[in-house]
Design an enzyme around this catalytic site. Structure first.
Site, PDB file in Angstrom:
ATOM      1  CG  LEU A  56      -0.312   8.310 -11.274  1.00  0.00           C
ATOM      2  CD1 LEU A  56      -0.335   7.478 -12.551  1.00  0.00           C
ATOM      3  CD2 LEU A  56      -1.500   7.968 -10.390  1.00  0.00           C
ATOM      4  CG  ASP A  57       2.480   6.312  -4.946  1.00  0.00           C
ATOM      5  OD1 ASP A  57       2.562   7.516  -4.660  1.00  0.00           O
ATOM      6  OD2 ASP A  57       1.773   5.505  -4.318  1.00  0.00           O
ATOM      7  CE  LYS A  58      11.584   3.931  -8.817  1.00  0.00           C
ATOM      8  NZ  LYS A  58      12.819   3.728  -8.006  1.00  0.00           N
ATOM      9  NE  ARG A 159       1.898   1.767  -2.201  1.00  0.00           N
ATOM     10  CZ  ARG A 159       3.118   2.253  -2.402  1.00  0.00           C
ATOM     11  NH1 ARG A 159       3.284   3.381  -3.087  1.00  0.00           N
ATOM     12  NH2 ARG A 159       4.168   1.622  -1.917  1.00  0.00           N
TER      13      ARG A 159
END
Length: 244
Positions: A56-58, A159
């Site tokens: 997962l993204d930060k 996103r």
């Protein structure tokens, strides 16, 4: 970092944890702390710590799957690669989606080599599809609470798709307005995941509670903590009729 308190699911093959926002899942080229640094807490008697089955993204919170040994990781890798893992995300977006549901079918490619993982719509890129439905809207119409269901697994897919539709995710520092001073953190949460880990058994379904940093914006769009708590209980569909 205490990961034991963030454990959502545990069995002999895998773990699912509730990843906190703002923490990278693994060390980047510049080093620094990461979630992997705390994986030894999750060995539960096995000789090795679990390992990431995906990422997962930060700045994204929510359901993160770990494989407990090599055979499990191989199985998980195939499930993710073939699109058999069901993923549901919650987001607060800036703007007003037209309609209440739909699907975004928009190929994605790299922005340029210098931008690393940054992506953009690209007709020559990889096919990318994301389902969406509006779960609530703010009173002024400036924001919406949206559930996203990615059918492909491209980098930053949700996103970029949200930005391309004209309603970027609140707090997105790359594809939205999150670079402004005083901007909120990214409002994107991996709400639920369904994994058909063993063909002879029902899929494992796990839900992560709404994170603290998103609750105010979610509430302004009609989300109710009481109803959310019921959704996290097994067989809650009948009880939900009392509050929804």
């Amino acid at each position: 970092m205490d990961l034991l308190s963030r454990l959502l699911h545990r069995d002999g093959l895998m773990l699912v944890i509730d990843k906190p926002a703002g923490v990278p899942v693994h060390r980047g080229p510049k080093g620094g702390p990461s979630l992997e640094d705390a994986f030894d807490q999750l060995r539960f008697g096995l000789p090795r710590a679990p390992a990431l089955a995906h990422r997962l993204d930060k700045d994204t919170s929510g359901c993160l799957v770990l494989g407990r040994h090599r055979k499990a990781l191989d199985r998980l890798g195939k499930l993710f690669k073939t699109g058999r893992v069901g993923k549901t995300y919650w987001a607060v977006v800036e703007g007003a989606p037209e309609g209440d549901a739909g699907e975004i079918d928009l190929a994605l490619g790299r922005l340029d080599a210098a931008r690393g993982w940054w992506m953009r719509p690209d007709p020559l890129g990889l096919p990318s599809r994301t389902g969406w439905r509006v779960l609530g809207r703010s009173a002024d119409g400036a924001r919406a609470f949206v559930e996203f269901t990615p059918h492909t697994g491209r980098t930053h897919q949700i996103r970029v798709h949200a930005q391309a539709m004209g309603w970027p995710i609140l707090g997105d520092p790359v594809y939205g307005h999150g670079r402004r001073e005083g901007a909120p953190p990214l409002h994107l949460h991996a709400r639920a995941i369904t994994i058909p880990m063993q063909d002879s058994k029902p899929p494992v379904s796990v839900t992560a509670p709404a994170p603290e940093h998103m609750r105010e914006a979610l509430a302004a769009c009609g989300w109710r903590a009481a109803a959310d708590a019921l959704r996290e209980l097994p067989n809650a569909s009948e009880a939900l009729k009392l509050v929804d």
